[in-house]
Design a protein around this motif. Structure first.
Motif, mmCIF file in Angstrom:
data_model
loop_
_atom_site.group_PDB
_atom_site.id
_atom_site.type_symbol
_atom_site.label_atom_id
_atom_site.label_comp_id
_atom_site.label_asym_id
_atom_site.label_seq_id
_atom_site.Cartn_x
_atom_site.Cartn_y
_atom_site.Cartn_z
ATOM 1 N N GLN A 147 47.506 49.973 15.638
ATOM 2 C CA GLN A 147 47.960 50.646 16.978
ATOM 3 C C GLN A 147 47.424 50.241 18.135
ATOM 4 O OE1 GLN A 147 45.221 52.577 14.859
ATOM 5 N NE2 GLN A 147 46.802 53.505 13.707
ATOM 6 N N LEU A 148 47.213 48.859 18.392
ATOM 7 C CA LEU A 148 47.348 48.426 19.253
ATOM 8 C C LEU A 148 48.289 48.189 20.422
ATOM 9 C CD1 LEU A 148 44.522 45.242 19.809
ATOM 10 C CD2 LEU A 148 45.991 44.422 18.883
ATOM 11 N N PRO A 149 47.299 48.597 21.644
ATOM 12 C CA PRO A 149 48.626 49.498 22.387
ATOM 13 C C PRO A 149 48.768 47.770 22.667
ATOM 14 C CG PRO A 149 46.192 49.685 23.249
ATOM 15 C CD PRO A 149 46.005 49.052 21.689
ATOM 16 N N PRO A 150 50.230 48.019 23.380
ATOM 17 C CA PRO A 150 50.948 46.595 24.112
ATOM 18 C C PRO A 150 49.799 46.118 25.640
ATOM 19 C CG PRO A 150 52.576 48.811 24.347
ATOM 20 C CD PRO A 150 51.123 49.175 24.179
ATOM 21 N N ALA A 151 49.944 45.118 25.758
ATOM 22 C CA ALA A 151 49.458 44.972 26.832
ATOM 23 C C ALA A 151 49.307 45.085 28.604
ATOM 24 C CB ALA A 151 49.191 43.013 27.390
ATOM 25 N N ALA A 152 51.025 45.835 28.874
ATOM 26 C CA ALA A 152 50.823 46.257 29.980
ATOM 27 C C ALA A 152 50.885 47.698 29.697
ATOM 28 C CB ALA A 152 52.340 46.591 30.171
ATOM 29 N N SER A 153 51.111 48.447 29.024
ATOM 30 C CA SER A 153 49.764 50.307 28.554
ATOM 31 C C SER A 153 48.594 49.925 28.909
ATOM 32 C CB SER A 153 50.817 50.680 28.181
ATOM 33 O OG SER A 153 49.530 49.907 26.436
ATOM 34 N N THR A 154 47.608 48.779 28.773
ATOM 35 C CA THR A 154 46.677 48.968 28.610
ATOM 36 C C THR A 154 45.506 48.438 30.199
ATOM 37 O OG1 THR A 154 46.252 46.935 27.587
ATOM 38 C CG2 THR A 154 45.613 48.157 25.978
ATOM 39 N N ALA A 155 45.963 48.162 30.796
ATOM 40 C CA ALA A 155 45.717 47.236 31.883
ATOM 41 C C ALA A 155 44.716 48.496 32.960
ATOM 42 C CB ALA A 155 47.084 47.157 33.664
ATOM 43 N N LYS A 156 44.551 49.776 33.035
ATOM 44 C CA LYS A 156 43.679 50.551 33.348
ATOM 45 C C LYS A 156 42.769 50.739 32.409
ATOM 46 C CE LYS A 156 44.748 54.656 33.978
ATOM 47 N NZ LYS A 156 45.103 56.077 34.280
ATOM 48 N N LEU A 157 41.394 50.260 32.384
ATOM 49 C CA LEU A 157 40.131 50.675 31.995
ATOM 50 C C LEU A 157 40.396 52.163 31.948
ATOM 51 C CD1 LEU A 157 38.018 47.354 31.976
ATOM 52 C CD2 LEU A 157 39.544 47.918 30.562
#
Length: 157
Positions: A147-157
């Motif tokens: 379920q690795l989220p796409p890079a664009a949706s993980t910019a916020k820690l």
């Protein structure tokens, strides 16, 4: 080249077929320092918890009430770097033999989450992530490789 804005934290646990020190898991236990050493030289490796050389109690083996449950956690630059280490090379060979040393019907699993570069999670943070994944399922905050989220949706820690 710019510095990474995030790293990938990985926490995994499993239940051994026998306690640390039992001859049934000797091959596994003896391989841990060698596999950890290879991790540390692997491209994308950032940090790992502890040094699982004897005596194991000094570094958290066992971390739990059940002395057969062991855990590992580490930080990687990218999911691809962690995935390559886990499933290929020396670790991949031992991963493929996990049924020899780990009880497949007992508690086991892993969780991934993003951390800021330089952050080192402690065991409390790791278990909070396990609980979140268990209670809420995968999200941008906690996930697995599947379920690795796409890079664009993980910019916020």
């Amino acid at each position: 080249m710019t510095a990474p804005t995030r790293h990938l934290a990985h926490f995994s646990w499993g239940t051994l077929r026998a306690p640390v020190g039992d001859p049934r898991i000797t091959a596994f236990a003896e391989a841990v320092p060698r596999v950890n050493s290879r991790a540390e030289t692997n491209p994308g490796f950032v940090w790992r918890f502890g040094d699982e050389r004897p005596p194991a109690e000094e570094v958290g083996w066992p971390l739990f009430d059940d002395e057969r449950i062991i855990a590992s956690y580490s930080i990687w630059e990218t999911p691809e770097a962690l995935r390559a280490f886990v499933y290929q090379g020396a670790h991949g060979g031992f991963y493929n033999r996990r049924a020899e040393w780990f009880d497949q019907d007992a508690p086991r699993g892993y969780v991934l989450w993003w951390v800021a570069p330089g952050h080192r999670p402690d065991i409390t943070e790791a278990w909070r992530k396990v609980d979140k994944l268990s209670a809420e399922g995968p999200s941008d905050a906690v996930f697995t490789f599947a379920q690795l989220p796409p890079a664009a949706s993980t910019a916020k820690l």
